[in-house]
Design a protein around this motif. Structure first.
Motif, short mmCIF file in Angstrom:
data_model
loop_
_atom_site.label_atom_id
_atom_site.label_comp_id
_atom_site.label_asym_id
_atom_site.label_seq_id
_atom_site.Cartn_x
_atom_site.Cartn_y
_atom_site.Cartn_z
N GLY A 61 7.11 3.63 0.10
CA GLY A 61 6.82 4.44 1.27
C GLY A 61 6.01 5.70 1.03
N MET A 62 5.49 5.88 -0.19
CA MET A 62 4.71 7.08 -0.52
C MET A 62 3.22 6.79 -0.35
N LYS A 63 2.56 7.53 0.52
CA LYS A 63 1.16 7.27 0.86
C LYS A 63 0.20 7.58 -0.29
N ASP A 64 0.61 8.45 -1.22
CA ASP A 64 -0.28 8.82 -2.32
C ASP A 64 0.09 8.12 -3.63
N VAL A 65 0.96 7.09 -3.53
CA VAL A 65 1.28 6.24 -4.68
C VAL A 65 1.07 4.79 -4.23
N LEU A 66 0.09 4.12 -4.82
CA LEU A 66 -0.30 2.79 -4.35
C LEU A 66 -0.07 1.74 -5.43
N LEU A 67 0.28 0.52 -4.98
CA LEU A 67 0.62 -0.58 -5.88
C LEU A 67 -0.19 -1.83 -5.53
N TRP A 68 -0.76 -2.46 -6.55
CA TRP A 68 -1.43 -3.75 -6.41
C TRP A 68 -0.66 -4.77 -7.25
N ASP A 69 -0.29 -5.90 -6.67
CA ASP A 69 0.33 -7.02 -7.39
C ASP A 69 -0.75 -8.04 -7.76
N PHE A 70 -0.68 -8.58 -8.96
CA PHE A 70 -1.63 -9.62 -9.37
C PHE A 70 -1.13 -11.01 -9.02
N LEU A 71 0.17 -11.25 -9.14
CA LEU A 71 0.71 -12.60 -9.03
C LEU A 71 1.59 -12.73 -7.79
N PRO A 72 1.69 -13.94 -7.25
CA PRO A 72 2.58 -14.14 -6.09
C PRO A 72 4.04 -14.02 -6.48
N LYS A 73 4.85 -13.68 -5.50
CA LYS A 73 6.29 -13.53 -5.74
C LYS A 73 6.94 -14.91 -5.66
N GLU A 74 6.78 -15.69 -6.73
CA GLU A 74 7.30 -17.04 -6.81
C GLU A 74 8.11 -17.18 -8.09
N LEU A 75 9.18 -17.96 -8.06
CA LEU A 75 10.06 -18.09 -9.22
C LEU A 75 9.42 -18.84 -10.38
N PHE A 116 6.83 -17.91 -11.82
CA PHE A 116 6.29 -16.88 -12.70
C PHE A 116 7.43 -16.07 -13.30
N ASP A 117 7.41 -15.90 -14.63
CA ASP A 117 8.46 -15.13 -15.28
C ASP A 117 8.02 -13.70 -15.58
N MET A 118 6.89 -13.30 -15.02
CA MET A 118 6.38 -11.94 -15.20
C MET A 118 5.38 -11.64 -14.09
N ASN A 119 4.95 -10.40 -14.02
CA ASN A 119 3.88 -10.01 -13.10
C ASN A 119 3.08 -8.90 -13.75
N VAL A 120 1.90 -8.69 -13.23
CA VAL A 120 1.07 -7.56 -13.64
C VAL A 120 0.72 -6.78 -12.38
N HIS A 121 0.74 -5.47 -12.51
CA HIS A 121 0.49 -4.59 -11.38
C HIS A 121 -0.48 -3.49 -11.79
N ILE A 122 -1.05 -2.82 -10.79
CA ILE A 122 -1.68 -1.52 -10.99
C ILE A 122 -0.92 -0.53 -10.13
N LEU A 123 -0.53 0.59 -10.73
CA LEU A 123 0.13 1.67 -10.02
C LEU A 123 -0.76 2.90 -10.11
N TYR A 144 10.73 -25.22 -11.20
CA TYR A 144 9.64 -24.31 -10.85
C TYR A 144 8.60 -24.30 -11.95
N GLU A 145 7.37 -23.96 -11.59
CA GLU A 145 6.32 -23.81 -12.59
C GLU A 145 5.29 -22.80 -12.10
N ALA A 146 4.56 -22.24 -13.04
CA ALA A 146 3.50 -21.28 -12.72
C ALA A 146 2.18 -22.03 -12.56
N HIS A 147 1.19 -21.34 -12.00
CA HIS A 147 -0.14 -21.93 -11.82
C HIS A 147 -1.20 -20.85 -12.01
N LYS A 148 -2.42 -21.27 -12.21
CA LYS A 148 -3.52 -20.34 -12.44
C LYS A 148 -3.73 -19.45 -11.22
#
Length: 265
Positions: A165-179, A181-188, A146-150
């Motif tokens: 399932g909480m309507k007033d708590v929202l999540l954004w993922d930056f990176l695809p769910k692929e192996l 990538f050894d990390m991810n960045v989110h906004i909560l 596996y490898e990561a990409h830009k």
């Protein structure tokens, strides 16, 4: 001044009219709260005409390094990452040009770029006004096959996920769910009155920069007030959760999480 200049975020220097105090809490190898009031400017090779402060780092117990940087007019970085180091830039406010020397992208507020290990990210302010950027770097942990990409994107172009399932708590993922990538960045993001559904206790570590709002954060089963501009570090297994307080603005933070790897022994 030995690699740093006082008063980065608030420019409050010299004689003070009040007693010195701070909300900072530092528990090395456990957790930390670093308020915006008290950050200092660091002199770091590669940054030119940029006010930058080092936030999370191995010295606090993190397996990564976070920065908050304000690129002034003409401000740039001549080569962030490379040599086994993966990088992320997130534009808190402003406009930033990023390039690997081949392709160029302009990130506006809410925009982000992930560059895989071995690829240097050149950055430059793309406007006359200052541009604030949250930066992350970590040594990449390869996984055979596996490898990561830009990845380049903007949270404004995404539909957020309702967190557990909480309507007033929202999540954004930056990176695809692929192996690869050894990390991810989110906004909560928590609307005022919203919270995590439970106190989390997990293997992954976090670095988090608060981009809006106010709240109370549980760290190792103590509650601390936090607000926009603060930085949090949470080591592995530290109990953690947030309540949003205040009026009219959600408590939101951009944060990193290691992922997709088995613990080494």
């Amino acid at each position: 001044m030995g690699g740093f200049i006082m008063g980065y975020k608030n420019d409050r220097t010299g004689y003070q009219k009040t007693l010195l105090a701070s909300r900072a809490v530092i528990k090395k190898d456990s957790f930390a709260i670093i308020p915006h009031d008290g950050l200092v400017k660091n002199t770091i090779p590669g940054f030119e005409n940029v006010d930058v402060s080092i936030l999370g780092s191995p010295r606090i117990g993190a397996g990564f390094v976070d920065y908050i940087a304000t690129f002034q007019k003409g401000g740039k970085h001549t080569g962030f990452g490379g040599d086994g180091i993966e990088t992320v830039a997130y534009v808190v406010k402003g406009k930033l040009k990023v390039t690997d020397g081949k392709e160029e992208d302009v990130l506006e507020t809410g925009g982000y770029a992930y560059y895989p290990a071995g690829v240097k990210m050149m950055m430059e302010n793309a406007q006359d006004e200052p541009t604030e950027v949250f930066l992350y770097k970590k040594r990449y942990q390869p996984l055979e096959g596996y490898e990561a990409h830009k990845v380049v994107g903007n949270t404004k172009d995404q539909k957020p996920e309702e967190y557990e399932g909480m309507k007033d708590v929202l999540l954004w993922d930056f990176l695809p769910k692929e192996l690869g990538f050894d990390m991810n960045v989110h906004i909560l993001s928590f609307e005022p009155g919203a919270s995590h559904g439970y106190i989390e206790t997990h293997f992954q570590e976090h670095g988090a920069y608060l981009i809006s709002g106010e709240g109370m954060y549980n760290l190792d089963n103590d509650w601390y007030p936090v607000e926009k501009g603060d930085y949090l570090f949470m080591a592995s297994y530290v109990p953690q959760a947030a309540y949003a307080v205040g009026r009219g603005e959600p408590l939101a933070y951009v944060y990193s999480k290691d992922a997709n790897r088995d613990p080494e022994i």
